[in-house]
Design a protein around this motif. Structure first.
Motif, PDB file in Angstrom:
ATOM      1  N   GLY A 195       1.077  -0.761   0.246  1.00  0.00           N
ATOM      2  CA  GLY A 195       0.228  -0.123   0.327  1.00  0.00           C
ATOM      3  C   GLY A 195       0.520   1.722  -0.091  1.00  0.00           C
ATOM      4  N   LEU A 196       0.105   2.314   0.329  1.00  0.00           N
ATOM      5  CA  LEU A 196       1.094   3.598   0.711  1.00  0.00           C
ATOM      6  C   LEU A 196       1.538   4.011   2.207  1.00  0.00           C
ATOM      7  CD1 LEU A 196      -1.618   5.314  -1.298  1.00  0.00           C
ATOM      8  CD2 LEU A 196       0.126   4.676  -2.158  1.00  0.00           C
ATOM      9  N   SER A 197       2.713   4.465   1.860  1.00  0.00           N
ATOM     10  CA  SER A 197       3.427   4.856   2.823  1.00  0.00           C
ATOM     11  C   SER A 197       2.950   6.415   3.459  1.00  0.00           C
ATOM     12  CB  SER A 197       5.084   5.292   2.742  1.00  0.00           C
ATOM     13  OG  SER A 197       5.413   6.237   1.933  1.00  0.00           O
ATOM     14  N   GLY A 198       3.096   6.839   4.930  1.00  0.00           N
ATOM     15  CA  GLY A 198       2.535   7.971   4.989  1.00  0.00           C
ATOM     16  C   GLY A 198       2.751   9.399   4.205  1.00  0.00           C
ATOM     17  N   ALA A 199       4.450   9.544   3.733  1.00  0.00           N
ATOM     18  CA  ALA A 199       4.559  10.440   2.707  1.00  0.00           C
ATOM     19  C   ALA A 199       3.246  10.049   1.484  1.00  0.00           C
ATOM     20  CB  ALA A 199       5.972   9.908   2.485  1.00  0.00           C
ATOM     21  N   ASP A 200       2.949   9.222   0.706  1.00  0.00           N
ATOM     22  CA  ASP A 200       2.731   8.915  -0.325  1.00  0.00           C
ATOM     23  C   ASP A 200       1.385   9.736  -0.061  1.00  0.00           C
ATOM     24  OD1 ASP A 200       4.509   7.531  -1.441  1.00  0.00           O
ATOM     25  OD2 ASP A 200       4.115   5.484  -0.856  1.00  0.00           O
ATOM     26  N   THR A 201      -0.041   9.141   1.060  1.00  0.00           N
ATOM     27  CA  THR A 201      -0.964  10.124   1.499  1.00  0.00           C
ATOM     28  C   THR A 201      -0.834  11.449   1.261  1.00  0.00           C
ATOM     29  OG1 THR A 201      -1.571   7.975   2.267  1.00  0.00           O
ATOM     30  CG2 THR A 201      -2.737  10.405   2.629  1.00  0.00           C
ATOM     31  N   ALA A 202       0.814  12.010   1.972  1.00  0.00           N
ATOM     32  CA  ALA A 202      -0.109  13.138   2.742  1.00  0.00           C
ATOM     33  C   ALA A 202       0.844  13.896   1.038  1.00  0.00           C
ATOM     34  CB  ALA A 202       1.495  13.367   3.460  1.00  0.00           C
ATOM     35  N   ALA A 203       1.896  13.595  -0.082  1.00  0.00           N
ATOM     36  CA  ALA A 203       1.983  14.346  -1.281  1.00  0.00           C
ATOM     37  C   ALA A 203       0.770  13.824  -2.028  1.00  0.00           C
ATOM     38  CB  ALA A 203       3.280  13.474  -1.812  1.00  0.00           C
ATOM     39  N   LEU A 204      -0.574  12.941  -1.997  1.00  0.00           N
ATOM     40  CA  LEU A 204      -1.575  13.220  -2.617  1.00  0.00           C
ATOM     41  C   LEU A 204      -2.206  14.196  -1.634  1.00  0.00           C
ATOM     42  CD1 LEU A 204      -2.915  11.680  -4.866  1.00  0.00           C
ATOM     43  CD2 LEU A 204      -4.166  10.062  -3.057  1.00  0.00           C
ATOM     44  N   ARG A 205      -2.753  14.398  -1.344  1.00  0.00           N
ATOM     45  CA  ARG A 205      -3.146  15.918  -0.645  1.00  0.00           C
ATOM     46  C   ARG A 205      -3.180  16.127  -0.270  1.00  0.00           C
ATOM     47  NH1 ARG A 205      -5.692  12.354   5.427  1.00  0.00           N
ATOM     48  NH2 ARG A 205      -6.585  10.779   4.668  1.00  0.00           N
ATOM     49  N   ALA A 206      -2.032  16.917  -0.884  1.00  0.00           N
ATOM     50  CA  ALA A 206      -0.972  18.408  -0.711  1.00  0.00           C
ATOM     51  C   ALA A 206      -1.646  18.414  -2.183  1.00  0.00           C
ATOM     52  CB  ALA A 206       0.254  18.542  -0.675  1.00  0.00           C
ATOM     53  N   LEU A 207      -2.473  17.879  -3.070  1.00  0.00           N
ATOM     54  CA  LEU A 207      -2.814  18.413  -4.609  1.00  0.00           C
ATOM     55  C   LEU A 207      -4.323  18.473  -4.562  1.00  0.00           C
ATOM     56  CD1 LEU A 207      -0.353  15.966  -7.035  1.00  0.00           C
ATOM     57  CD2 LEU A 207      -0.368  18.706  -6.340  1.00  0.00           C
ATOM     58  N   TYR A 208      -4.497  17.217  -4.201  1.00  0.00           N
ATOM     59  CA  TYR A 208      -6.664  17.574  -3.962  1.00  0.00           C
ATOM     60  C   TYR A 208      -7.535  16.994  -2.828  1.00  0.00           C
ATOM     61  CZ  TYR A 208      -4.482  14.825  -8.337  1.00  0.00           C
ATOM     62  OH  TYR A 208      -4.163  14.518  -9.686  1.00  0.00           O
ATOM     63  N   GLY A 209      -6.294  17.207  -1.461  1.00  0.00           N
ATOM     64  CA  GLY A 209      -7.164  17.341  -0.130  1.00  0.00           C
ATOM     65  C   GLY A 209      -7.648  15.827   0.650  1.00  0.00           C
ATOM     66  N   ALA A 210      -8.239  16.038   1.228  1.00  0.00           N
ATOM     67  CA  ALA A 210      -8.594  15.010   1.717  1.00  0.00           C
ATOM     68  C   ALA A 210      -9.986  14.568   1.630  1.00  0.00           C
ATOM     69  CB  ALA A 210      -8.201  14.892   3.324  1.00  0.00           C
ATOM     70  N   ARG A 211     -10.285  12.861   1.613  1.00  0.00           N
ATOM     71  CA  ARG A 211     -11.503  12.847   0.566  1.00  0.00           C
ATOM     72  C   ARG A 211     -12.750  13.636   1.616  1.00  0.00           C
ATOM     73  NH1 ARG A 211     -12.596   9.364  -2.900  1.00  0.00           N
ATOM     74  NH2 ARG A 211     -14.400   8.806  -3.464  1.00  0.00           N
ATOM     75  N   ARG A 212     -13.600  15.096   1.466  1.00  0.00           N
ATOM     76  CA  ARG A 212     -14.127  15.169   2.237  1.00  0.00           C
ATOM     77  C   ARG A 212     -16.191  14.827   2.073  1.00  0.00           C
ATOM     78  NH1 ARG A 212     -12.436  18.942  -1.523  1.00  0.00           N
ATOM     79  NH2 ARG A 212     -14.257  19.002  -2.685  1.00  0.00           N
ATOM     80  N   ASP A 213     -17.154  15.007   3.557  1.00  0.00           N
ATOM     81  CA  ASP A 213     -18.493  14.400   3.536  1.00  0.00           C
ATOM     82  C   ASP A 213     -18.814  15.175   2.685  1.00  0.00           C
ATOM     83  OD1 ASP A 213     -17.460  12.587   5.263  1.00  0.00           O
ATOM     84  OD2 ASP A 213     -17.489  13.616   6.800  1.00  0.00           O
ATOM     85  N   ASP A 214     -20.073  14.155   1.618  1.00  0.00           N
ATOM     86  CA  ASP A 214     -20.477  14.829   0.646  1.00  0.00           C
ATOM     87  C   ASP A 214     -22.534  16.097   1.541  1.00  0.00           C
ATOM     88  OD1 ASP A 214     -23.287  13.802   1.806  1.00  0.00           O
ATOM     89  OD2 ASP A 214     -22.428  11.320   0.660  1.00  0.00           O
ATOM     90  N   GLN A 215     -22.681  16.246   1.000  1.00  0.00           N
ATOM     91  CA  GLN A 215     -23.612  17.718   1.329  1.00  0.00           C
ATOM     92  C   GLN A 215     -24.651  16.264   2.003  1.00  0.00           C
ATOM     93  OE1 GLN A 215     -25.151  19.385  -1.909  1.00  0.00           O
ATOM     94  NE2 GLN A 215     -25.264  17.481  -3.285  1.00  0.00           N
ATOM     95  N   PHE A 216     -24.854  15.394   1.851  1.00  0.00           N
ATOM     96  CA  PHE A 216     -26.086  15.255   2.608  1.00  0.00           C
ATOM     97  C   PHE A 216     -26.199  14.576   4.252  1.00  0.00           C
ATOM     98  CE2 PHE A 216     -26.432  14.103  -1.658  1.00  0.00           C
ATOM     99  CZ  PHE A 216     -28.002  14.907  -2.175  1.00  0.00           C
ATOM    100  N   GLU A 217     -24.213  15.190   4.358  1.00  0.00           N
ATOM    101  CA  GLU A 217     -23.786  14.333   5.580  1.00  0.00           C
ATOM    102  C   GLU A 217     -24.470  15.134   6.921  1.00  0.00           C
ATOM    103  OE1 GLU A 217     -22.348  11.097   6.804  1.00  0.00           O
ATOM    104  OE2 GLU A 217     -22.156  11.041   4.969  1.00  0.00           O
ATOM    105  N   GLY A 218     -25.076  15.937   6.812  1.00  0.00           N
ATOM    106  CA  GLY A 218     -25.818  16.867   8.579  1.00  0.00           C
ATOM    107  C   GLY A 218     -24.298  16.775   8.960  1.00  0.00           C
ATOM    108  N   PRO A 219     -25.148  18.023  10.622  1.00  0.00           N
ATOM    109  CA  PRO A 219     -23.706  17.961  11.874  1.00  0.00           C
ATOM    110  C   PRO A 219     -24.058  16.382  12.055  1.00  0.00           C
ATOM    111  CG  PRO A 219     -25.948  19.242  12.069  1.00  0.00           C
ATOM    112  CD  PRO A 219     -25.755  18.468  10.204  1.00  0.00           C
ATOM    113  N   SER A 220     -24.560  15.881  11.881  1.00  0.00           N
ATOM    114  CA  SER A 220     -24.515  14.073  12.212  1.00  0.00           C
ATOM    115  C   SER A 220     -24.717  13.136  11.643  1.00  0.00           C
ATOM    116  CB  SER A 220     -26.102  14.026  13.357  1.00  0.00           C
ATOM    117  OG  SER A 220     -26.314  14.717  14.636  1.00  0.00           O
ATOM    118  N   GLY A 221     -24.130  12.792   9.933  1.00  0.00           N
ATOM    119  CA  GLY A 221     -24.372  12.760   9.954  1.00  0.00           C
ATOM    120  C   GLY A 221     -25.942  11.845   9.280  1.00  0.00           C
ATOM    121  N   ASN A 222     -25.446  11.182   8.468  1.00  0.00           N
ATOM    122  CA  ASN A 222     -26.502  10.604   8.030  1.00  0.00           C
ATOM    123  C   ASN A 222     -26.046   8.873   7.450  1.00  0.00           C
ATOM    124  OD1 ASN A 222     -24.999  10.434   5.731  1.00  0.00           O
ATOM    125  ND2 ASN A 222     -26.808  10.403   4.518  1.00  0.00           N
ATOM    126  N   GLU A 223     -26.051   8.249   8.875  1.00  0.00           N
ATOM    127  CA  GLU A 223     -25.532   6.398   8.843  1.00  0.00           C
ATOM    128  C   GLU A 223     -26.720   6.078   9.545  1.00  0.00           C
ATOM    129  OE1 GLU A 223     -21.419   5.952  10.612  1.00  0.00           O
ATOM    130  OE2 GLU A 223     -21.186   6.768   8.583  1.00  0.00           O
TER     131      GLU A 223
END
Length: 644
Positions: A195-223
């Motif tokens: 898999g990826l190293s921590g440095a790999d993940t950090a480099a990727l997120r520097a370009l694209y940002g961390a994965r974000r919750d979608d607009q339907f989650e709300g403050p408490s989520g929708n799980e």
């Protein structure tokens, strides 16, 4: 025309040591990328792809395709990225077109062809290009070296997942590194990468940002059913299973009248690599229907609701079907009612790929104002237009806007042109002043310029017309793209410069390529006759005398560009000049520059502190013995540069 002149040897600088690939540029929209596997026979710089025959020899097609997709998905789950699998039309790789959202094939294309043989100097197992605004449809493409064998879970052979994991990082815009062998970006094969190293993940997120919750989650989520998002009158949503174990729950009430049934569709195919599970509950929380898939190659789902009741409340839960990387990704959920009730269409922020000017836009004052491609990405514009002849011009007005202002580079250009149209693009400010731009791409109907130090919130005017040298190629349709990005301009590295004259209209040299790679050349011609159109042709020949690349630059016109996969080894390069009317050649200057677009995975260890992996297995069929280099010049007689 014919010439019997003795060619002159041209000085030529060594290419590869200084041509560092350009990486570190994110895709237009990393959240909606696509990928396709090119069919066998697809052209890759004059050689046919043999991906399917290569991989089918060691694993079933679903197995090897899943391994490659697993590599890309391993990166995608760590950032704001999605990869959707789409069909590939088999067009030549690198054909003129948009670097993203070309409907003929995936944004990232996977192919295979012979590169340098295993055991030879500078041989590479695989190669991939990053994204930038002047790579045409080469952006993100990944080529296996078909002279190697690849297997699944085998470090002796090239482990398919590990090799693909490395090259997928390049497809997303990350470069090699040579200090950390635990990184998937380490520049030589290490056997099995898990898999990826921590440095790999950090480099990727520097370009694209961390994965974000979608607009339907709300403050408490929708799980859960208790926190479910109420769809109200919505019949379709575009959302995301953001992490392994995430779930999205929606509440809806069937129409009281006009509907006789309901089918719930989950679309992930072409959107992401999510393998999902959909469960429908009644108002009391009892599961009444469910469907799931673990097949990433067929990842859509459909449920017909049993015992359908009008005016009744239900819940639908969307989640990953397992606990691996394929349990994350974007999707579209649709409620499709039978019997005349409204069916699901996704509310979209996308304006569409094509925009035809509805008014006469042949002056700056009447320029067509373009809407951005997406409301969430108001720095990119895309349209289709047409030029009817040498006197026709099209004007467009854009104002790139983003929440965080920046100064960067404005990239503009025609990605494709039809009917042989040779286009020209220029850019002006609001006062009508021509702004200083640089031509960076001019090949096969694709013509790109860039404006440095452009700023968000500023209005620019774009003028599209036929090139002054178009002649009979002054009409046709075109696609135009414009993007303001916080990146540096595209640059080429100077390779050589010289002058061609009537006594020495042909010059040649040899070129040593120290490694397999995709190289883009830029050729410029200056001077020549004051009365006759003058041009120079550059042709590259391999060791067998086969022409692998050619381009023509006309004097006084913008540079001519082209990209080609070059296998490690020695090549012959011939420059020959001529006038269109056959008159005597005047002094013609030429300048050749180049840049590397791809980054390879080396098969041997380059870090002396780390033990080497077991040797790799070459293919079982013998490699042909190379033919000795031909005597230069390699083609008699000299070809007219104006000939096709």
């Amino acid at each position: 025309m014919s010439q019997s002149l003795s060619p002159k040897r041209l000085s030529f600088e060594h290419l590869e040591d200084r041509l560092t690939p350009t990486f570190g540029i994110p895709w237009f929209d990393g959240s909606s990328l696509t990928l396709s596997f090119v069919p066998d026979g697809t052209d890759i710089s004059g050689t046919q792809s043999n991906l399917f025959s290569l991989m089918n020899a060691t694993a079933s097609q679903p197995q090897w395709q899943r391994e490659i997709l697993r590599a890309y998905q391993t990166w995608a789950v760590e950032a704001n990225l999605n990869i959707g699998l789409v069909a590939d039309g088999g067009q030549a790789m690198g054909i003129a077109g948009a670097p993203q959202e070309d409907i003929r094939f995936g944004d990232i294309r996977i192919g295979a062809r012979a590169l340098s043989a295993p055991g030879s100097a500078n041989s590479t197992m695989a190669n991939a290009a990053g994204f930038d605004y002047d790579t045409r449809t080469w952006a993100g493409d990944f080529i296996f070296n078909s002279l190697y064998q690849f297997g699944i879970g085998s470090s002796y052979q090239g482990d398919l997942f590990s090799v693909a994991l490395h090259e997928a990082g390049h497809s997303f815009g990350l470069a090699d590194q040579n200090t950390d062998p635990t990184s998937a970006l380490f520049n030589s094969y290490q056997g099995l990468w898990s898999g990826l190293s921590g440095a790999d993940t950090a480099a990727l997120r520097a370009l694209y940002g961390a994965r974000r919750d979608d607009q339907f989650e709300g403050p408490s989520g929708n799980e859960t059913l208790a926190t479910a998002y109420n769809l109200g009158g919505q019949t379709a949503v575009s959302a995301d299973v953001t992490r392994i174990g995430d779930a999205d729950v929606y509440k809806f009430t069937t129409p009281a009248f006009g509907s006789t049934g309901l089918t719930i569709n989950l679309q992930a195919a072409g959107i992401s690599l999510l393998t999902g599970k959909v469960t429908v509950y009644d108002a009391q929380g009892n599961a009444v229907a469910s469907a799931s898939t673990t097949d990433v190659l067929n990842n859509n789902l459909s449920i017909t609701l049993p015992n359908y009741k009008a005016g009744t409340t239900y819940y639908v839960k969307v989640q990953g079907s397992g606990s691996d990387v394929f349990s994350v990704g974007s999707y579209v959920l649709r409620l499709n009612y039978a019997g005349g009730a409204p069916s699901g269409n996704v509310p979209s922020s996308y304006y569409g790929n094509f925009e035809y000017p509805a008014t006469n836009n042949n002056t700056l004052a009447t320029a067509t104002t373009l809407a951005p491609v997406r409301t969430t990405s108001a720095n990119s514009f895309y349209l289709q237009g047409s030029i009817s002849g040498s006197s026709d011009v099209d004007w467009y007005k854009i104002t790139p806007t983003l929440a965080t202002p920046f100064t960067g580079t404005l990239f503009l250009g025609t990605m494709t042109a039809t009917n042989g149209l040779l286009p020209s693009v220029t850019v002006y400010n609001a006062s009508g002043q021509l702004l200083p731009t640089t031509v960076t791409l001019n090949e096969g109907g694709a013509y790109s310029i860039q404006l440095a130090n452009a700023t968000t919130g500023t209005t620019y005017f774009i003028r599209v017309a036929a090139s002054a040298a178009a002649g009979s190629s002054a009409s046709g349709t075109y696609t135009l793209g414009a993007t303001l990005a916080p990146v540096a301009p595209t640059t080429y590295t100077h390779v050589t410069a010289d002058t061609l004259t009537a006594p020495e209209a042909v010059q040649y040299t040899t070129m040593d390529v120290a490694g397999d790679r995709l190289t883009q050349f830029a050729l410029t011609a200056t001077g020549g006759s004051a009365t006759a159109l003058t041009a120079v042709r550059m042709t590259i020949y391999d060791a067998t005398g086969h022409a692998v690349f050619t381009t023509v630059a006309r004097a006084g016109q913008p540079l001519s560009t082209g990209a080609v996969w070059l296998v490690s080894g020695s090549y012959s390069v011939v420059f020959n000049a001529a006038t269109q009317d056959g008159s005597a050649l005047q002094s013609l200057g030429l300048v050749l520059s180049a840049r590397t677009l791809s980054d390879p995975l080396d098969p041997i260890i380059v870090n002396p502190t780390v033990p080497p992996p077991p040797p790799l297995a070459p293919i079982t069929t013998p490699t042909p013995t190379p033919t000795p280099p031909p005597t230069l010049p390699v083609i008699p007689p000299v070809t007219n540069p104006f000939a096709p």
